[in-house]
Design an enzyme around this catalytic site. Structure first.
Site, mmCIF file in Angstrom:
data_model
loop_
_atom_site.group_PDB
_atom_site.id
_atom_site.type_symbol
_atom_site.label_atom_id
_atom_site.label_comp_id
_atom_site.label_asym_id
_atom_site.label_seq_id
_atom_site.Cartn_x
_atom_site.Cartn_y
_atom_site.Cartn_z
ATOM 1 N N LYS A 81 -4.749 -41.811 -28.090
ATOM 2 C CA LYS A 81 -3.516 -41.038 -28.260
ATOM 3 C C LYS A 81 -3.679 -39.608 -27.732
ATOM 4 O O LYS A 81 -4.778 -39.060 -27.631
ATOM 5 C CB LYS A 81 -3.104 -41.008 -29.736
ATOM 6 N N ARG B 124 -5.256 -50.771 -34.506
ATOM 7 C CA ARG B 124 -4.730 -51.174 -33.195
ATOM 8 C C ARG B 124 -5.517 -50.419 -32.125
ATOM 9 O O ARG B 124 -5.568 -49.185 -32.147
ATOM 10 C CB ARG B 124 -3.235 -50.850 -33.115
#
Length: 266
Positions: free
Chosen positions: A209, A243
């Site tokens: 991210k 995830r």
């Protein structure tokens, strides 16, 4: 949970499994087999990029991207198949094709999504997102991010229960990076035990991210060490599903968390 993005424009791996205007099934099968061998027990199949600034795709395009992949993988891989979608028609078609989980970044707020998810009989994951992918990172603001996310997830759980979805079939995702600043993301990571007290398993997606880029200045290709650290921190704080793009490395890191927990319980 391994990530299978069947898109041309996802932030990390867009285009790797989608070429010449269609899903590359040979590449997808190879990637899926490798992820399962590396330790993935779920595969998350997405046909719409939800990166910051992404534009929505048509229902027809998302169906064409996702359903053939679910059909190709169902019964072939030793893993559950999750469909990363907010589109009711995709949810229904994917369920018919053999999917095991609906993973919706919009928490079943699109028209007809709640009804479609309930009719499918599949478990659902409800994620918090402020705004939409096109605008979510423009200027996200909260009175208190943890309280706001907690309240939103509580409300969406209530909506699911009212629609007939069993409480034991609901997972929650705080939505790291979806309408969140670095400070918001860190506050939510620290507060995972509080969110876990809502009584549903937590799914966390921090892999690669932009949080990492903003803190460390790393490109997407350089974010593995920080992604692993975030995965471990999330697991230690109660996340049930991580995830990840880098499945083998993440599985090893989580195995160490599990080993420590097992030793402590012995």
């Amino acid at each position: 949970m391994g990530v299978l993005n069947v898109t041309p424009d996802s932030f990390s791996d867009g285009g790797q499994l989608y070429r010449a205007g269609r899903a590359d099934l040979d590449a997808i099968l190879h990637r899926a087999d490798a992820m399962v061998a590396a330790g993935a027990s779920l595969l998350d199949i997405g046909g719409e990029s939800t990166r910051p600034g992404a534009e929505p795709v048509t229902e027809a395009e998302e169906l064409a991207r996702v359903v053939p992949v679910v059909e190709a993988l169902a019964g072939r891989v030793d893993a559950m198949l999750s469909v990363d979608s907010s589109t009711p028609a995709v949810m229904c078609a994917a369920a018919d094709a053999g999917a095991h989980l609906i993973n919706d970044v919009r928490a079943l707020r699109r028209r007809g999504a709640l009804e479609a998810a309930a009719a499918s009989g599949l478990p659902v994951c409800l994620m918090h997102m402020q705004g939409s992918p096109e605008t979510m990172q423009a200027d996200p603001r909260y009175v208190d991010v943890v309280t706001d996310v907690e309240g939103f997830l509580h409300e969406r759980v209530a909506a699911c229960r009212a629609a007939g979805i069993d409480a034991g079939s609901i997972l929650l995702d705080p939505g790291f990076g979806f309408g969140k600043t670095v400070a918001h993301n860190l506050a939510l990571l620290a507060a995972l035990p509080r969110l876990g007290a809502l009584g549903h398993p937590l799914l966390v997606g921090l892999s690669r991210k932009s949080l990492i880029a903003k803190l460390l200045g790393r490109s997407v290709e350089e974010r593995l060490p920080a992604s692993l650290a975030l995965a471990v921190l999330a697991a230690e704080r109660g996340a049930s599903i991580i995830r990840a793009h880098d499945v083998a490395e993440t599985a090893d890191a989580l195995a160490m968390v599990a080993a420590l927990a097992e030793a402590g319980a012995a």
